[in-house]
Scaffold this motif. Structure first.
Motif, PDB file in Angstrom:
ATOM      1  N   MET A   1       0.977  -0.979  -0.071  1.00 50.85           N
ATOM      2  CA  MET A   1      -0.011  -0.051   0.023  1.00 50.85           C
ATOM      3  C   MET A   1       0.927   1.289   0.010  1.00 50.85           C
ATOM      4  N   LYS A   2       0.741   2.204  -0.844  1.00 54.83           N
ATOM      5  CA  LYS A   2       1.327   3.310  -0.853  1.00 54.83           C
ATOM      6  C   LYS A   2       1.132   4.276   0.322  1.00 54.83           C
ATOM      7  N   LYS A   3       2.131   5.238   0.625  1.00 52.51           N
ATOM      8  CA  LYS A   3       2.145   5.776   1.642  1.00 52.51           C
ATOM      9  C   LYS A   3       0.775   6.887   1.822  1.00 52.51           C
ATOM     10  N   ARG A   4       0.514   7.535   0.603  1.00 48.54           N
ATOM     11  CA  ARG A   4      -0.367   8.420   0.561  1.00 48.54           C
ATOM     12  C   ARG A   4      -1.728   7.577   0.767  1.00 48.54           C
ATOM     13  N   ASP A   5      -2.141   6.360   0.178  1.00 46.17           N
ATOM     14  CA  ASP A   5      -3.283   5.692   0.536  1.00 46.17           C
ATOM     15  C   ASP A   5      -3.308   5.212   1.971  1.00 46.17           C
ATOM     16  N   TYR A   6      -2.398   5.080   2.388  1.00 42.15           N
ATOM     17  CA  TYR A   6      -2.463   4.667   3.994  1.00 42.15           C
ATOM     18  C   TYR A   6      -3.155   5.775   4.656  1.00 42.15           C
ATOM     19  N   LEU A   7      -2.313   6.985   4.352  1.00 42.55           N
ATOM     20  CA  LEU A   7      -2.750   8.191   5.169  1.00 42.55           C
ATOM     21  C   LEU A   7      -4.130   8.714   4.941  1.00 42.55           C
ATOM     22  N   GLU A   8      -4.596   8.324   3.712  1.00 42.31           N
ATOM     23  CA  GLU A   8      -5.823   8.785   3.457  1.00 42.31           C
ATOM     24  C   GLU A   8      -7.076   7.884   4.166  1.00 42.31           C
ATOM     25  N   ARG A   9      -6.641   6.683   4.187  1.00 39.77           N
ATOM     26  CA  ARG A   9      -7.420   5.619   5.009  1.00 39.77           C
ATOM     27  C   ARG A   9      -7.544   6.190   6.498  1.00 39.77           C
ATOM     28  N   ILE A  10      -6.448   6.556   7.051  1.00 43.42           N
ATOM     29  CA  ILE A  10      -6.404   7.004   8.455  1.00 43.42           C
ATOM     30  C   ILE A  10      -7.327   8.153   8.754  1.00 43.42           C
ATOM     31  N   LEU A  11      -7.104   9.092   7.949  1.00 43.50           N
ATOM     32  CA  LEU A  11      -7.921  10.474   7.953  1.00 43.50           C
ATOM     33  C   LEU A  11      -9.563  10.225   7.580  1.00 43.50           C
ATOM     34  N   ASN A  12      -9.769   9.222   6.804  1.00 41.80           N
ATOM     35  CA  ASN A  12     -11.051   8.877   6.543  1.00 41.80           C
ATOM     36  C   ASN A  12     -11.624   7.855   7.560  1.00 41.80           C
ATOM     37  N   ALA A  13     -10.934   7.243   8.490  1.00 40.93           N
ATOM     38  CA  ALA A  13     -11.306   6.219   9.427  1.00 40.93           C
ATOM     39  C   ALA A  13     -12.683   6.708  10.019  1.00 40.93           C
ATOM     40  N   ARG A  14     -13.471   5.710  10.467  1.00 42.90           N
ATOM     41  CA  ARG A  14     -14.688   6.014  11.206  1.00 42.90           C
ATOM     42  C   ARG A  14     -14.651   6.556  12.442  1.00 42.90           C
ATOM     43  N   VAL A  15     -13.289   6.298  13.048  1.00 43.87           N
ATOM     44  CA  VAL A  15     -13.175   6.786  14.471  1.00 43.87           C
ATOM     45  C   VAL A  15     -13.240   8.218  14.547  1.00 43.87           C
ATOM     46  N   TYR A  16     -13.080   9.214  13.377  1.00 46.43           N
ATOM     47  CA  TYR A  16     -13.320  10.350  13.335  1.00 46.43           C
ATOM     48  C   TYR A  16     -14.712  10.590  13.574  1.00 46.43           C
ATOM     49  N   ASP A  17     -15.862   9.988  13.765  1.00 44.65           N
ATOM     50  CA  ASP A  17     -17.093  10.165  13.939  1.00 44.65           C
ATOM     51  C   ASP A  17     -16.977  10.531  15.531  1.00 44.65           C
ATOM     52  N   VAL A  18     -16.443  10.147  16.139  1.00 44.11           N
ATOM     53  CA  VAL A  18     -16.187  10.541  17.655  1.00 44.11           C
ATOM     54  C   VAL A  18     -14.930  11.232  18.245  1.00 44.11           C
ATOM     55  N   ALA A  19     -13.725  10.815  17.580  1.00 43.12           N
ATOM     56  CA  ALA A  19     -12.384  11.435  17.609  1.00 43.12           C
ATOM     57  C   ALA A  19     -12.260  12.621  16.988  1.00 43.12           C
ATOM     58  N   VAL A  20     -11.404  13.478  17.566  1.00 42.33           N
ATOM     59  CA  VAL A  20     -10.783  14.636  16.963  1.00 42.33           C
ATOM     60  C   VAL A  20      -9.585  14.395  16.697  1.00 42.33           C
ATOM     61  N   GLU A  21      -8.942  15.251  15.523  1.00 43.45           N
ATOM     62  CA  GLU A  21      -7.637  15.298  15.023  1.00 43.45           C
ATOM     63  C   GLU A  21      -6.943  15.861  16.096  1.00 43.45           C
ATOM     64  N   THR A  22      -6.168  15.413  16.731  1.00 48.54           N
ATOM     65  CA  THR A  22      -5.426  16.262  18.033  1.00 48.54           C
ATOM     66  C   THR A  22      -4.192  16.452  17.490  1.00 48.54           C
ATOM     67  N   PRO A  23      -3.654  17.718  17.974  1.00 50.75           N
ATOM     68  CA  PRO A  23      -2.430  18.567  17.551  1.00 50.75           C
ATOM     69  C   PRO A  23      -0.951  17.764  18.285  1.00 50.75           C
ATOM     70  N   LEU A  24       0.059  18.016  17.557  1.00 55.14           N
ATOM     71  CA  LEU A  24       1.029  17.592  18.093  1.00 55.14           C
ATOM     72  C   LEU A  24       1.941  19.045  18.488  1.00 55.14           C
ATOM     73  N   GLU A  25       2.516  18.872  19.873  1.00 55.40           N
ATOM     74  CA  GLU A  25       3.128  20.061  20.198  1.00 55.40           C
ATOM     75  C   GLU A  25       4.516  19.872  20.612  1.00 55.40           C
ATOM     76  N   VAL A  26       5.537  20.647  20.409  1.00 55.97           N
ATOM     77  CA  VAL A  26       6.791  20.541  20.622  1.00 55.97           C
ATOM     78  C   VAL A  26       6.835  20.605  22.279  1.00 55.97           C
ATOM     79  N   ALA A  27       7.653  19.580  22.745  1.00 57.62           N
ATOM     80  CA  ALA A  27       7.859  19.511  24.516  1.00 57.62           C
ATOM     81  C   ALA A  27       9.448  20.316  24.320  1.00 57.62           C
ATOM     82  N   PRO A  28       9.110  21.632  24.845  1.00 59.59           N
ATOM     83  CA  PRO A  28      10.474  22.284  24.786  1.00 59.59           C
ATOM     84  C   PRO A  28      11.601  21.974  25.579  1.00 59.59           C
TER      85      PRO A  28
END
Length: 138
Positions: A1-28
């Motif tokens: 599976m191509k990297k882009r296809d994998y990323l698209e599957r993740i971003l379109n997963a049903r889990v986002y019916d309830v979960a939010v896309e959470t940020p990444l933050e630098v730990a200074p």
């Protein structure tokens, strides 16, 4: 599976019916101390303040309509319980959560607020798990 296809599957997963896309933050401080950029995934901003929602919802969303109609039962001392309760609420499914009697009241209340039935049993997760397995057989 191509990297882009994998990323698209993740971003379109049903889990986002309830979960939010959470940020990444630098730990200074860690970044400075290690001399490498350290990023923290902020799952604490999920509706139930934990990543556990993702697994609970993903599993339950794959259940057949018959199984959802029967409802789910699990054992948890907190974060997973809240994830199951939210998933059940969104999927229109009954949920029974067996929790140790030592579970903090704030977690018990959070699970009940999502409509799940809470059964307090035993002093440890192991006790709660055994009780959930007994109830599963009924």
């Amino acid at each position: 599976m191509k990297k882009r296809d994998y990323l698209e599957r993740i971003l379109n997963a049903r889990v986002y019916d309830v979960a939010v896309e959470t940020p990444l933050e630098v730990a200074p401080n860690l970044t400075r101390r290690l001399g490498n950029t350290v990023l923290l995934k902020r799952e604490d901003v999920q509706p139930v303040f934990s990543f556990k929602l993702r697994g609970a919802y993903n599993k339950m969303a794959q259940l057949s309509a018959d199984k959802l109609e029967r409802g789910v039962i699990t054992a948890s001392a907190g974060n997973h319980a809240q994830g199951v309760a939210l998933a059940a609420q969104r999927l229109g499914c009954k949920a029974t959560i067996v929790m140790p009697v030592t579970t903090p009241q704030i977690k018990v209340d959070a699970v009940r607020a999502r409509g799940a039935t809470v059964v307090l049993h035993g002093d440890s997760y192991s006790d709660a798990y055994e009780e959930a397995r007994k109830r599963e057989q009924c």
